[in-house]
Design a protein around this motif. Structure first.
Motif, short mmCIF file in Angstrom:
data_model
loop_
_atom_site.label_atom_id
_atom_site.label_comp_id
_atom_site.label_asym_id
_atom_site.label_seq_id
_atom_site.Cartn_x
_atom_site.Cartn_y
_atom_site.Cartn_z
N LEU A 84 0.98 -1.29 0.00
CA LEU A 84 -0.11 0.08 -0.17
C LEU A 84 0.96 1.21 -0.03
N ASP A 85 1.96 1.25 0.84
CA ASP A 85 2.77 2.44 1.06
C ASP A 85 3.55 2.60 -0.58
N VAL A 86 4.01 1.46 -1.32
CA VAL A 86 4.45 1.64 -2.80
C VAL A 86 3.57 2.14 -3.56
N ALA A 87 2.33 1.75 -3.51
CA ALA A 87 1.17 2.21 -4.31
C ALA A 87 0.80 3.61 -4.15
N VAL A 88 0.81 4.06 -2.96
CA VAL A 88 0.79 5.73 -2.75
C VAL A 88 2.03 6.39 -3.24
N GLN A 89 3.38 5.86 -3.11
CA GLN A 89 4.31 6.32 -3.87
C GLN A 89 3.93 6.58 -5.49
N ALA A 90 3.51 5.37 -5.80
CA ALA A 90 3.35 5.38 -7.42
C ALA A 90 2.41 6.19 -7.69
N VAL A 91 1.33 6.57 -6.94
CA VAL A 91 0.35 7.71 -7.26
C VAL A 91 1.10 8.99 -7.23
N GLN A 92 1.63 9.17 -6.20
CA GLN A 92 2.14 10.46 -5.94
C GLN A 92 3.31 10.83 -7.55
#
Length: 185
Positions: A156-164
């Motif tokens: 989930l943290d990786v996905a947040v970074q991806a969206v950013q």
């Protein structure tokens, strides 16, 4: 940004609710201090200039909520990012795409049919593989084990970074950085 899942406490920790879990994580990491507000058939949280949307229509008819969102706010398809679970992708991986088919995911299929296009960004979060002999519907409606939850939290943290990255540098950059990442405990 639209996270797919099923409403209600019964489904809150299910594999099929990864999209909702992602929205909660994104709001937390972005420092959003307000709460989701119920609209007609979705919940909305305005987090800076990003609208976070949880359809309340159940997964298989997610397009109804997206239709209401687009009608009320005039959201362009170019501005839509859909985050959802993918049983064909192993837990620990994400995949970012600019367009494409529903790949058997009924929530995404509903959105594509409603928008009459598959030309929107999507982030698939792996929840697989499905154990042999287990019914798909049963599998996606089960909760993650404690060990799987550790991996999911990192993903989930990786996905947040991806969206950013998508928001600041574009989808191509995000795809090159995150489509090969695998979270391992």
């Amino acid at each position: 940004m639209i996270g797919l899942g099923n409403p209600g406490p019964r489904y809150a920790s299910n594999r099929h609710n990864v999209g909702f879990m992602f929205l909660d994580r994104y709001a937390q990491r972005a420092g959003c201090t307000s709460s989701f507000v119920r609209e007609t058939n979705y919940e909305l949280l305005e987090c800076g200039n990003v609208k976070l949307v949880r359809p309340l229509t159940y997964m298989n008819v997610s397009g109804l909520a997206v239709k209401a969102l687009v009608a009320k706010y005039g959201v362009s398809v170019d501005d839509i990012i859909v985050v959802y679970d993918d049983v064909d992708l192993p837990l620990g991986k994400i995949r970012i795409r600019q367009k494409g088919s529903a790949g058997g995911h009924n929530g995404l299929k509903s959105i594509i049919e409603t928008l009459k296009t598959d030309q929107f960004i999507r982030i698939r979060i792996g929840i697989g593989p499905k154990p042999e002999g287990v019914d798909l519907a049963q599998f996606v409606l089960t909760d993650f084990s404690d060990q799987e939850r550790v991996v999911l939290d990192k993903v989930l943290d990786v996905a947040v970074q991806a969206v950013q990255t998508i928001l600041s540098e574009g989808v191509q950059k995000a795809m090159s950085l995150y489509n090969s990442v695998e979270v391992i405990t």
